[in-house]
Design a protein around this motif. Structure first.
Motif, short mmCIF file in Angstrom:
data_model
loop_
_atom_site.label_atom_id
_atom_site.label_comp_id
_atom_site.label_asym_id
_atom_site.label_seq_id
_atom_site.Cartn_x
_atom_site.Cartn_y
_atom_site.Cartn_z
N ASP A 175 0.82 -1.21 0.00
CA ASP A 175 0.00 0.00 0.00
C ASP A 175 0.86 1.26 0.00
N GLU A 176 2.08 1.15 0.47
CA GLU A 176 2.97 2.30 0.53
C GLU A 176 4.06 2.26 -0.53
N ALA A 177 3.93 1.38 -1.53
CA ALA A 177 4.92 1.32 -2.61
C ALA A 177 4.94 2.64 -3.38
N ASP A 178 6.04 2.90 -4.07
CA ASP A 178 6.21 4.18 -4.76
C ASP A 178 5.16 4.42 -5.85
N ASP A 179 4.58 3.35 -6.39
CA ASP A 179 3.56 3.49 -7.45
C ASP A 179 2.15 3.49 -6.86
N TRP A 180 2.01 3.97 -5.62
CA TRP A 180 0.72 3.96 -4.94
C TRP A 180 -0.35 4.74 -5.68
N TRP A 181 0.03 5.69 -6.51
CA TRP A 181 -0.91 6.59 -7.17
C TRP A 181 -1.53 6.00 -8.43
N VAL A 182 -0.99 4.90 -8.95
CA VAL A 182 -1.41 4.39 -10.27
C VAL A 182 -2.90 4.06 -10.34
N PRO A 183 -3.47 3.21 -9.46
CA PRO A 183 -4.90 2.89 -9.61
C PRO A 183 -5.80 4.09 -9.44
N ALA A 184 -5.43 5.04 -8.58
CA ALA A 184 -6.26 6.24 -8.41
C ALA A 184 -6.26 7.08 -9.68
N GLY A 269 -4.67 0.73 6.20
CA GLY A 269 -4.51 1.39 4.91
C GLY A 269 -3.27 2.25 4.84
N GLY A 270 -3.01 2.71 3.65
CA GLY A 270 -1.89 3.61 3.39
C GLY A 270 -2.24 4.55 2.26
N ARG A 271 -1.23 5.02 1.57
CA ARG A 271 -1.46 6.01 0.52
C ARG A 271 -2.28 5.44 -0.64
N ARG A 272 -2.05 4.20 -1.02
CA ARG A 272 -2.80 3.62 -2.13
C ARG A 272 -4.28 3.53 -1.78
N THR A 273 -4.57 3.02 -0.60
CA THR A 273 -5.96 2.94 -0.16
C THR A 273 -6.61 4.30 -0.10
N LEU A 274 -5.93 5.26 0.51
CA LEU A 274 -6.49 6.60 0.64
C LEU A 274 -6.74 7.22 -0.73
N ALA A 275 -5.81 7.07 -1.66
CA ALA A 275 -5.95 7.68 -2.98
C ALA A 275 -7.15 7.12 -3.73
N VAL A 276 -7.38 5.81 -3.64
CA VAL A 276 -8.50 5.20 -4.35
C VAL A 276 -9.83 5.63 -3.75
N VAL A 277 -9.92 5.63 -2.42
CA VAL A 277 -11.16 6.01 -1.76
C VAL A 277 -11.50 7.47 -2.04
N VAL A 278 -10.51 8.34 -1.91
CA VAL A 278 -10.73 9.77 -2.15
C VAL A 278 -11.12 10.02 -3.61
N THR A 279 -10.51 9.29 -4.53
CA THR A 279 -10.84 9.46 -5.95
C THR A 279 -12.28 9.08 -6.24
N LEU A 280 -12.75 7.98 -5.65
CA LEU A 280 -14.14 7.56 -5.89
C LEU A 280 -15.12 8.58 -5.33
N ILE A 281 -14.89 9.07 -4.12
CA ILE A 281 -15.78 10.07 -3.55
C ILE A 281 -15.67 11.38 -4.33
#
Length: 467
Positions: A175-184, A269-281
């Motif tokens: 969840d904290e890997a450097d590519d955390w932003w990709v799915p979001a 969770g971490g940055r990946r989780t947060l980015a995906v949730v925030v993007t959906l909302i």
């Protein structure tokens, strides 16, 4: 979630999508028309949250889910990747189903009619991405990862290249890997295409996006292997995040029931989780903002000549505003915890994002339940003639969508119930995560979760009552 694609012509005699004015979430009377004042609903959210916070504090830290201590704060989840322990026949069946659906979508998108009203791809993609995957994840658990076609492709590529399977064994790994932003970013690009791009809901632009996504996943599998695909496939990541609050668990090759609290407690969770949730909302909120009068006034004449770029700015700003609000609320909790002597190894915003995932999952349905029901009916009708050539394979080609399948008041009560359940998950899941992080200090920090629940509840009621 988004404005309906162009309708089929009357000469074809097929389902017609509703006008926006008929969609409940865009301002139909519903609850207020039944004599429930809006002020009462907002007050109910506030009172409910306050009572919830008081109740959690009164029960103390012993009320936290018993497995909460087993979850770490680095983005890992107790339990293997769904499907990895299923029998071989079940794994093959799931992967085959996902691959067949992907191939069918590409064939229909490129080979079918270029008109939205004659091609089911726009309806299917919007319904799957924004409604089916998150909503069913909340009901059925981490089901998408069992059929994810990109995971199946990555597994095949790894076998052909002679790679050993070193994919992560836990659903929340990296969840904290450097590519955390990709799915979001991939989810945001789909939202931008369908809300801001000219003819972005037509079959050809949508199938082009799907083709590009497939090429990216295949390229990632070739270069980085199956682990990269598993942590970057947008639908898989989204489903895995939301599934934390599901009563269904996938464990040991079996599907069973559990308390949603246990799932939320076991999933940090971490940055990946947060980015995906925030993007959906944020994407759901952006659809409301984009249709508002003040946004039209703000964009002005420039919007007519640069609509995609104004939409990109608006979408990014809306997602950023959601992220900032969530970070601020989490930061208040961190300050309160630090003031009471607690230690803070990782930011709280990402850790609490799993609790917010339930609210993200129901956001599109709270906003457009009536539209979703019409989409489903139209998909059934269009399945008989996916290429728009006058076929009637299943005998449903001339069905017409019933826009009054449920009454406005019934739809609104369903949406209100979903909102209440999501807020309950937010508070209970947030409480368990706070206890895991701060133990007794959580008693003094839980008000930050209550503030988050009030904010989410007020915003969602604005969706429900017509923003």
């Amino acid at each position: 979630m988004f404005p309906p694609p162009r309708t089929r012509g009357p000469a074809v005699g097929l389902p017609t999508m509703p006008r926006v004015s008929l969609v409940l979430a865009h301002g139909a009377e519903g609850l207020t028309g039944d004599g429930v004042p809006a002020g009462v609903l907002y007050g109910a959210v506030l009172v409910g949250v306050v009572l919830g916070v008081v109740g959690l504090r009164a029960r103390g830290t012993s009320s936290a889910a018993p497995t909460v201590a087993a979850a770490s704060i680095d983005g890992t989840e107790v339990g293997p990747w769904p499907g990895d322990e299923l029998p071989a026949a079940a794994r093959v069946a799931g992967q085959s189903l996902g691959l067949a659906a992907l191939v069918l979508a590409l064939v229909v998108g490129w080979g079918g009619s270029p008109l939205s009203g004659l091609n089911p791809l726009p309806l299917a993609m919007i319904a799957v991405v924004w409604w089916a995957v998150p909503a069913l994840a909340l009901l059925l658990g981490d089901w998408w990862r069992v059929i994810d076609p990109y995971d199946a492709l990555a597994a095949g590529i790894d076998r052909m290249r002679g790679r050993t399977s070193d994919a992560p064994t836990t659903t929340g790994a990296d969840d904290e890997a450097d590519d955390w932003w990709v799915p979001a970013v991939l989810l945001a690009s789909f939202a931008w295409l369908t809300t801001g791009w000219i003819d972005g809901q037509d079959p050809r632009p949508l199938v082009a996006w799907l083709t590009a996504l497939t090429a990216l996943m295949v390229g990632g599998a070739l270069v980085a292997g199956r682990p990269w695909v598993r942590r970057s496939s947008p639908m898989a990541v989204l489903c895995g995040v939301v599934a934390g609050g599901s009563p269904v668990r996938w464990d040991g090759g079996r599907v069973g029931l559990r308390s949603p609290r246990l799932g939320l407690a076991a999933r940090a969770g971490g940055r990946r989780t947060l980015a995906v949730v925030v993007t959906l909302i944020g994407a759901t909120l952006w659809e409301v903002v984009a249709g508002s009068a003040w946004w039209a006034d703000l964009a002005g004449g420039a919007a007519t000549s640069a609509t995609p770029w104004w939409a990109l700015f608006g979408l990014a700003a809306t997602i950023g505003a959601v992220a900032l609000a969530w970070w601020a609320l989490a930061r208040l909790g961190e300050i309160a915890a630090l003031a009471r002597g607690a230690t803070l190894a990782e930011p709280l915003a990402g850790d609490l994002a799993v609790a917010l995932a339930g609210c993200a999952a129901v956001a599109p349905i709270v906003h457009q339940l009536s539209t979703f029901l019409v989409y489903v009916q139209d998909l059934v009708a269009m399945s008989s003639d996916p290429f728009g050539r006058g076929a009637n394979v299943f005998g449903t080609a001339r069905w017409r969508a019933d826009e009054t399948l449920i009454s406005a008041a019934t739809a609104n009560w369903i949406q209100l119930g979903l909102l209440g359940a999501a807020l309950a998950l937010l508070m209970v899941g947030g409480w368990d995560r706070l206890v895991a992080r701060f133990d007794r200090v959580a008693l003094d920090v839980v008000w930050s979760v209550g503030a988050a629940a009030v904010l989410v509840g007020v915003v969602y009621l604005r969706y429900l009552l017509g923003a």
